[in-house]
Design a protein around this motif. Structure first.
Motif, PDB file in Angstrom:
ATOM      1  N   LEU A 281     -10.637  15.196 -27.282  1.00  0.00           N
ATOM      2  CA  LEU A 281      -9.621  14.167 -27.032  1.00  0.00           C
ATOM      3  C   LEU A 281      -9.218  14.197 -25.559  1.00  0.00           C
ATOM      4  CD1 LEU A 281      -7.614  15.024 -30.204  1.00  0.00           C
ATOM      5  CD2 LEU A 281      -8.430  12.712 -29.740  1.00  0.00           C
ATOM      6  N   VAL A 282      -9.215  13.053 -24.926  1.00  0.00           N
ATOM      7  CA  VAL A 282      -8.829  13.020 -23.508  1.00  0.00           C
ATOM      8  C   VAL A 282      -7.303  12.832 -23.414  1.00  0.00           C
ATOM      9  CG1 VAL A 282     -11.053  12.177 -22.706  1.00  0.00           C
ATOM     10  CG2 VAL A 282      -9.283  10.535 -23.380  1.00  0.00           C
ATOM     11  N   PRO A 283      -6.713  13.192 -22.277  1.00  0.00           N
ATOM     12  CA  PRO A 283      -5.265  13.019 -22.130  1.00  0.00           C
ATOM     13  C   PRO A 283      -4.845  11.560 -22.330  1.00  0.00           C
ATOM     14  CG  PRO A 283      -6.135  14.348 -20.336  1.00  0.00           C
ATOM     15  CD  PRO A 283      -7.316  13.818 -21.080  1.00  0.00           C
ATOM     16  N   PHE A 284      -3.608  11.354 -22.769  1.00  0.00           N
ATOM     17  CA  PHE A 284      -3.102   9.995 -22.987  1.00  0.00           C
ATOM     18  C   PHE A 284      -1.858   9.785 -22.140  1.00  0.00           C
ATOM     19  CE2 PHE A 284      -1.034   6.427 -24.871  1.00  0.00           C
ATOM     20  CZ  PHE A 284      -2.049   5.648 -25.395  1.00  0.00           C
ATOM     21  N   SER A 285      -1.904   8.775 -21.260  1.00  0.00           N
ATOM     22  CA  SER A 285      -0.741   8.464 -20.420  1.00  0.00           C
ATOM     23  C   SER A 285       0.083   7.377 -21.082  1.00  0.00           C
ATOM     24  CB  SER A 285      -1.189   7.982 -19.043  1.00  0.00           C
ATOM     25  OG  SER A 285      -1.913   9.017 -18.420  1.00  0.00           O
TER      26      SER A 285
END
Lengths: 478, 93
Positions: A281-285
């Protein structure tokens, strides 16, 4: 630090709660399977929930929005960027061997809620996935697993250790329950596990600089058990310390049947979760635009609803506060008053209906009372079809059977007698039958008036219109 | 790394190993730990932690259902199951 009224035998309890709230999204946190309680076992499962090799979790936007909602409602900081981590442990109801959660970059940080005159700080609230369900009573030597719950989105709300008594813990938990149900991000159903609570409990002397060693009590699933489990644990720790022992840092389970907490020995040395950022999972802004969009769709919070009920229906602050105590009751009230007198409705909900709910220990939504039927009951009181006394009887009847109010009144012949000549005949009879009381009343014993009213009610089995009876008695006796 | 640490590590990873193989495993792990020690010497205080090597953020999906359940097949692919459940060794706390 010291708050004398919360001391127990000279010890200051220090409590923090971790509340797990199952979110009301349509689908799971990382898979498109349906998020629903009570379906046939293992029918709401996706390859992702099974944790099969090669599958990739994809984050559910619905869960992000619900997390932001909670943050806004508790005056918290919403993360600019949130990151998911893996918490590694082996358990049969966790097929992947890790739970995806948020450790260092949670969606919500530094919130606060008020419970009466006190503020409890929220350390953080983070998104994570629920595990499956282990069931132990089907086979004698084996357990079985239902993965319908696997991957259901949870918001874990972690308080600071600001709570000082079991009663405060219950008040805090009720507040969280109120907030998440008003925001419609959880159904708050504790018996179905939609809202569960772990309590961290330690004790210290009031002038100690550092907290004592804490024990964590897991999975408490009712308000009553939160109070009992914490009170038991406080007493247990006092006993340990006062007999010269040491409180172990450990996880304990509350046994509601025996009303005690006991150590979960199997997990004693397994508390090394080896967290690391989940590479899938990639970071979420979280953009300001998204937060503003959520803010615009917040719905009404308890305090706002209370103010509106005062304004729109002329309720007292107190009555509006009781009705808004939980969302179910507030929604019920608003449905009832579409067709019924607002003040009378409030009086009957707060009084007799609440008494029935408490006596039977059920949710309003699980009872047989519908807004439509209750509204009819209030109308029948308003238009003098039945007296208040009879209305209680009718309410008890519809609570038991769910039967239509009009049918109950008709079937049991409970209509109020408002026929003046009929009542006059009854009053004449009473006056004839009780000459000595009549003489006494006329010579100044005013209190006997109640006696005559009582006789009239007795003669009509409580169905006489009380206003009319008073009027007739006065005219005939004076 | 000593025998006790290795035992704990094996337990956490649910890996079985014979006690006579411990020295060999410890030797191998020492090279790995040596590399980690080397990395630990780097001064990274002024850097933001890297959470993902991909230069990608905000991968998400709308909250709409897409049923891919296949109960029969899923249960059949596990070591042991009955008609409704995955069956596992007894686990009671």
């Amino acid at each position: 630090m010291a708050q004398d009224n919360t001391l127990v035998n000279g010890w200051q309890p220090v409590i923090g709660l971790e509340v797990h709230v199952q979110l009301t999204t349509n689908t799971k946190l990382f898979s498109p399977s349906r998020n629903q309680f009570g379906e046939e076992a293992n029918t709401l499962v996706d390859l992702i929930d099974l944790g099969l090799p090669g599958v990739l979790p994809v984050l559910n936007e619905g869960a992000i929005k619900q997390g932001i909602k909670f943050g806004l409602a508790t005056n918290a900081e919403i993360a600019e960027t949130m990151v998911f981590d893996r918490k590694n442990y082996f358990y049969p109801d966790l097929p992947k061997g890790y739970q995806i959660t948020q450790l260092h970059y949670p969606i919500v940080k530094n919130g606060r809620v008020s419970i009466e005159d006190k503020e409890v700080r929220i350390h953080q609230a983070h998104l994570e996935e629920d595990a499956g369900k282990s069931i132990h009573d089907i086979y004698e030597d084996e357990s079985v697993i239902d993965l319908n719950r696997s991957g259901v989105p949870l918001l874990e709300i972690v308080s600071e250790p600001d709570i000082r008594s079991a009663e405060e813990a219950v008040r805090y938990l009720k507040k969280i329950h109120q907030i998440v149900t008003y925001l419609d991000i959880s159904d708050g159903n504790m018996s179905q596990g939609s809202l569960r609570c772990d309590a961290n409990v330690s004790i210290m002397r009031p002038d100690d600089k550092e907290y004592g060693t804490r024990a964590e009590i897991k999975n408490i699933n009712s308000f009553r058990f939160v109070e009992k489990a914490i009170n038991y644990e406080i007493k247990r720790q006092i006993k340990v310390l006062e007999s010269g022992g040491k409180v172990e840092q450990e996880t304990r389970l509350y046994d509601a049947i025996k009303d005690e907490t006991r150590s979960m020995r199997t997990k004693e040395f397994a508390n090394d979760y080896r967290y690391f950022p989940c590479p899938d999972l990639v970071p979420f802004s979280i953009s300001d635009k998204l937060t503003q969009e959520v803010q615009a769709n917040m719905g009404e919070l308890p305090e706002q609803k209370q103010a509106r009920l005062v304004e729109a229906y002329g309720l007292s602050e107190y009555d509006a506060g009781v009705i808004c105590g939980d969302k179910l009751t507030a929604d019920f009230y608003e449905a009832v008053v579409k067709n019924a007198n607002p003040e009378l409705t409030a009086k009957w909900i707060i009084g007799d209906l609440n008494a029935l709910i408490n006596k039977n220990d059920v949710n309003l939504s699980d009872s047989k009372i519908t807004a439509e039927n209750f509204s009819q009951l209030i109308q029948k009181i308003s238009d003098n079809t039945i007296s208040g006394k009879i209305a209680k009887e009718v309410l008890e009847e519809i609570w038991e059977s769910g039967e239509d109010v009009a049918k109950v009144i008709e079937g049991k012949g409970l209509q109020q007698i408002s026929d003046k000549s009929e009542l006059e005949a009854i009053v004449d009879q009473i006056i004839n039958d009780n000459p000595s009381q009549v003489t006494a009343y006329k010579s100044g014993k005013d209190k006997l008036f109640g006696f005559f009213v009582g006789q009239a009610m007795k003669a009509t089995q409580g169905k006489a219109n009380p206003g009319l009876i008073n009027q007739i008695l006065k005219s005939k006796l004076n | 790394m000593d025998k006790i640490e290795l035992k704990n590590l094996l337990f956490l990873a649910r890996i079985g190993a014979k006690e006579e193989d411990y020295p060999k495993i410890i030797e191998k792990l020492k090279t790995t730990f040596g590399m980690i020690d080397q990395m630990n010497e780097l001064d990274l205080d002024h850097l933001e932690p890297l959470n993902n090597p991909l230069e990608l953020t905000n991968v998400s999906r709308t909250d709409s259902e897409h049923n891919r359940n296949n109960k029969k097949e899923f249960l059949a692919s596990s070591p042991k199951s009955d008609e409704n459940f995955f069956v596992v060794p007894r686990i009671v706390e």
